[in-house]
Design an enzyme around this catalytic site. Structure first.
Site, PDB file in Angstrom:
ATOM      1  N   ASP A 111       9.693  -7.072   4.326  1.00 57.22           N
ATOM      2  CA  ASP A 111       8.376  -6.486   4.785  1.00 57.22           C
ATOM      3  C   ASP A 111       7.227  -7.381   3.838  1.00 57.22           C
ATOM      4  O   ASP A 111       7.226  -7.221   2.590  1.00 57.22           O
ATOM      5  CB  ASP A 111       8.275  -5.136   4.428  1.00 57.22           C
ATOM      6  N   ALA A 112       6.365  -8.088   4.493  1.00 55.06           N
ATOM      7  CA  ALA A 112       5.482  -8.957   3.925  1.00 55.06           C
ATOM      8  C   ALA A 112       4.202  -7.762   2.869  1.00 55.06           C
ATOM      9  O   ALA A 112       3.551  -8.336   2.003  1.00 55.06           O
ATOM     10  CB  ALA A 112       4.617  -9.878   4.821  1.00 55.06           C
ATOM     11  N   LEU A 139       0.065 -12.080  10.541  1.00 56.57           N
ATOM     12  CA  LEU A 139       0.780 -10.802  10.630  1.00 56.57           C
ATOM     13  C   LEU A 139       0.237 -10.255  11.942  1.00 56.57           C
ATOM     14  O   LEU A 139      -0.955 -10.162  12.144  1.00 56.57           O
ATOM     15  CB  LEU A 139       0.778 -10.115   9.581  1.00 56.57           C
ATOM     16  N   TYR A 235     -10.683  -3.796  22.403  1.00 63.40           N
ATOM     17  CA  TYR A 235     -10.320  -4.977  21.532  1.00 63.40           C
ATOM     18  C   TYR A 235     -11.566  -5.047  20.379  1.00 63.40           C
ATOM     19  O   TYR A 235     -11.503  -4.402  19.302  1.00 63.40           O
ATOM     20  CB  TYR A 235     -10.069  -6.383  21.843  1.00 63.40           C
ATOM     21  N   VAL A 275      -0.170 -15.207  25.550  1.00 61.99           N
ATOM     22  CA  VAL A 275       1.041 -14.313  25.955  1.00 61.99           C
ATOM     23  C   VAL A 275       1.969 -14.322  24.389  1.00 61.99           C
ATOM     24  O   VAL A 275       2.335 -15.447  24.091  1.00 61.99           O
ATOM     25  CB  VAL A 275       2.094 -14.695  26.912  1.00 61.99           C
TER      26      VAL A 275
END
Ligand code: NAD
Length: 395
Positions: A111-112, A139, A235, A275
């Site tokens: 887990d960063a 990320l 977005y 994608v």
């Protein structure tokens, strides 16, 4: 194990090890064919390095400029009767190829967002690499356990002001329908900012600086998306857009610190819609991508992750270039996507698309091919009927 694609909605729950390796190799071959990227980075940390834009960045740094790379990612290894996630196989393939080419490559799977992974990264960098001259923050995560408070924040993809209705496509079934997404409340917005905003990037940069592991003049960059009016409510003007604004805030804060350290820099690169596992989960966006792919392919200007990242490195960061910024201080490798002639064609197609004409009006076929490739399926030269070893260790 014989491994075939098992698509469930917008995810594929299987991945093919040798197919993933072939996908990585395609990207390596592309970067090598483009020739060396002069004056490139030597010591690179990529946070989110196993798939999508982060993997492509790592490949561009290693195979374009001969950089040492440390990759951080969160992938699931294989289980008894289940293959690993694609990022697991991608990272192994990248590491094998890099080492075969004489390049240093190390990985941390975990887990960063945690202090523990940051400490492990610092120790590894100090031991093996020396000060970092490029940090790529790539990320895409649905949740973050905050390292100081222990609170688990979940990110959402929601509009802010009012419910939003638009067309969307079930890319697996090929059905176009209307979707309505309810607006987020303040808490959901704040949670999304906590996950996908800039705080963790700042924590990484402070940790590196505190351990004296940033080279003077170092560059740090993170990735964002803006896109066309069709997707703005979900977005740019939605919860994720708020998080991206916070990422821009963090870029300015990190930039100020790096400027004081040998005239380094930090910025956001706005990339093209593509994608990836992250983008396929966003309502409306896959339909936009299917139309965009058709338009950009017809115009001969289509790019994938590796083309985008090779262009970013070769024409903005290195090769004697310096980044060219927009009025908000961002690099724009979404420039071709956002060209008025491209967007005019997308806007002309958008209202016409139905389930019946999806295959004619959009590149849904190209979307599906790309989607399956993310999981190592549909690569040339791979026998998908043959037995393949799914249990491969990460080295
Ligand atoms: P992706 O899903 O392909 O990659 C995400 C990466 O993050 C993977 O390496 C994954 O292992 C890693 N990761 C996730 N959670 C983690 C954790 N807790 N700890 C460590 N690693 C973790 O996503 P992507 O599409 O390449 O997105 C990367 C960035 O690019 C994001 O900031 C995204 O917003 C941005 N972007 C994407 C697009 C697009 O269309 N895909 C366009 C522009 C910008």
């Amino acid at each position: 194990m014989i491994i075939k694609p098992k698509v469930r909605g917008f995810v594929c729950v299987t991945a093919h090890p040798t197919g993933c390796a072939a996908h990585v190799q395609e990207q390596i071959d592309y970067v090598k064919a483009k020739g060396p990227i002069q004056g490139g980075p030597r010591n690179v940390l990529v946070i989110g390095s196993s798939t999508g834009y982060g993997l492509a960045s790592r490949i561009a740094a290693a195979f374009g400029s001969g950089a040492k790379t440390l990759g951080i990612f969160f992938e699931r290894p294989s289980e008894d009767d289940r293959p690993a996630t694609p990022g697991w196989y991608n990272s192994i393939a990248f590491t094998n190829a890099a080492r075969a080419a004489g390049l240093y490559a190390a990985n941390l799977n975990g887990d960063a967002f945690s202090d523990d992974i940051k400490q492990q990264a610092l120790a590894l960098i100090a031991r093996d690499m020396g000060p970092i001259d490029l940090v790529v923050y790539s990320l895409a995560s649905p949740r973050r356990t905050h390292p100081k408070t222990g609170v688990v924040h979940k990110s959402t993809l929601q509009p802010l002001a009012a419910a939003y209705t638009n067309k969307t496509v079930d890319t697996d079934k090929g059905i176009v329908s209307e979707v309505t997404i309810e607006p987020a409340d303040e808490a959901a917005t704040a949670d999304t900012v906590a996950v996908m905003g800039g705080e963790d990037w700042e924590m990484w940069m402070d940790a590196l600086a505190g351990a004296n592991l940033l080279a003077p003049g170092a560059t740090a960059m993170a990735y964002s998306y803006i896109g066309p009016v069709h997707t703005w409510p979900i977005y740019k003007d939605g919860t994720i857009g708020r998080a991206k604004l916070d990422l821009e805030r963090a870029a300015r804060a990190i930039d100020a610190k790096l400027k004081a350290h040998g005239n380094g820099q930090a910025f956001i690169s706005v990339n093209k819609a593509l994608v990836t596992q992250a983008s396929s989960a966003i309502p409306v966006v896959p339909l936009y991508i299917s139309i965009l792919y058709r338009v950009m392919k017809e115009m001969g200007i289509h790019e994938g992750c590796i083309e985008q990242m090779q262009r970013l490195f070769a024409t903005h960061l290195y090769n004697g270039n310096t980044p060219r910024f927009d009025s908000e201080g961002r690099v724009r490798v979404d420039d071709w996507e956002m060209r008025p002639d491209v967007q005019a064609k997308v806007s002309a197609i958008w209202p016409q698309v139905t389930t019946e004409n999806l295959a004619q009006l959009t590149d849904i076929a190209g979307y599906r091919t790309e989607f399956l490739k993310l999981f190592g399926f549909g690569l040339p030269g791979i026998n998908y009927d043959a037995d393949v070893e799914p249990h491969v260790p990460l080295t």
